[in-house]
Design a protein around this motif. Structure first.
Motif, PDB file in Angstrom:
ATOM      1  N   UNK A 181       0.836  -1.199   0.000  1.00  0.00           N
ATOM      2  CA  UNK A 181       0.000   0.000   0.000  1.00  0.00           C
ATOM      3  C   UNK A 181       0.873   1.253   0.000  1.00  0.00           C
ATOM      4  N   UNK A 182       0.388   2.322  -0.565  1.00  0.00           N
ATOM      5  CA  UNK A 182       1.115   3.587  -0.609  1.00  0.00           C
ATOM      6  C   UNK A 182       1.471   4.046   0.801  1.00  0.00           C
ATOM      7  N   UNK A 183       2.683   4.526   0.968  1.00  0.00           N
ATOM      8  CA  UNK A 183       3.116   5.114   2.222  1.00  0.00           C
ATOM      9  C   UNK A 183       3.643   4.139   3.261  1.00  0.00           C
ATOM     10  N   UNK A 184       3.653   2.833   2.987  1.00  0.00           N
ATOM     11  CA  UNK A 184       4.137   1.858   3.966  1.00  0.00           C
ATOM     12  C   UNK A 184       5.637   1.667   3.790  1.00  0.00           C
ATOM     13  N   UNK A 185       6.366   1.637   4.904  1.00  0.00           N
ATOM     14  CA  UNK A 185       7.817   1.410   4.854  1.00  0.00           C
ATOM     15  C   UNK A 185       8.581   2.660   4.492  1.00  0.00           C
ATOM     16  N   UNK A 186       9.848   2.508   4.180  1.00  0.00           N
ATOM     17  CA  UNK A 186      10.721   3.619   3.848  1.00  0.00           C
ATOM     18  C   UNK A 186      10.218   4.317   2.591  1.00  0.00           C
ATOM     19  N   UNK A 187      10.131   5.625   2.663  1.00  0.00           N
ATOM     20  CA  UNK A 187       9.684   6.454   1.542  1.00  0.00           C
ATOM     21  C   UNK A 187      10.822   7.387   1.129  1.00  0.00           C
TER      22      UNK A 187
END
Length: 192
Positions: A181-187
């Motif tokens: 999903x968008x925004x999960x984890x390192x960005x």
């Protein structure tokens, strides 16, 4: 004395998001290519018993040792539909990680029995690819999937036809790989 390996050092490597394996997209397939899927998988008694019970396969050849001992094989056989599921699963990393649908499984053949303790290896050969007539964002790829045991004996073959996304429709990126999903984890903003 200073430690040159610390994260605060001017010599520390720059952190960056790097794309991992994104799977093949329609454009990546070429007729005649053969993909040897990574890793073998040893089939256990537990695999066979659980799968047989889950699917309600009541053939005693899969779960009744006394019965199977009296057959020409002398022992229980691994459920053939488990072998199909295992081989197809092994191929997903190379063939259908970016599929939107499996359109069919054809010409399924069990060439030899699989027993507890056999290790299965799988490979796929691209037989055909074509644009979809009804969907611009996908193409259709037909492969022959072949599974072998540890003795190089062909145990299974089948044709498999998934509908595979085109790269432009998937828009893969290091920050948003397939399934995340968008925004999960390192960005990217986390790396500044």
């Amino acid at each position: 004395m200073t430690d040159d390996t610390t994260a605060n050092s001017d010599d520390s490597p720059e952190r960056r998001l790097v794309s991992g394996w994104q799977g093949r997209f329609f454009e990546d397939f070429a007729v005649g290519d053969i993909y040897k899927h990574p890793y073998g998988r040893t089939v256990t008694e537990t695999d066979n018993v659980w799968f047989t019970n889950l699917t309600m396969n009541v053939n005693p050849m899969h779960f009744n040792e006394a019965y199977a001992a009296g057959t020409e094989f002398g022992e229980r056989l691994v459920d053939g539909t488990f072998v199909i599921a295992l081989a197809v699963g092994m191929s997903v990393v190379d063939i259908s990680a970016n599929a939107t649908a499996n359109l069919g499984y054809d010409d399924v053949r069990h060439h030899a029995p699989v027993f507890h303790g056999d290790t299965i290896f799988a490979e796929s050969e691209v037989l055909d690819k074509r644009e979809s007539d009804s969907r611009d964002h996908v193409g259709i790829v037909t492969t022959e999937l072949r599974a072998y045991n540890q003795d190089d004996e062909l145990v299974l073959s089948l044709e498999r036809t998934p509908m595979v996304l085109k790269r432009a429709a998937a828009e893969p990126s290091a920050a948003a790989p397939t399934g995340w999903p968008a925004g999960v984890g390192t960005q990217p903003a986390d790396l500044d």
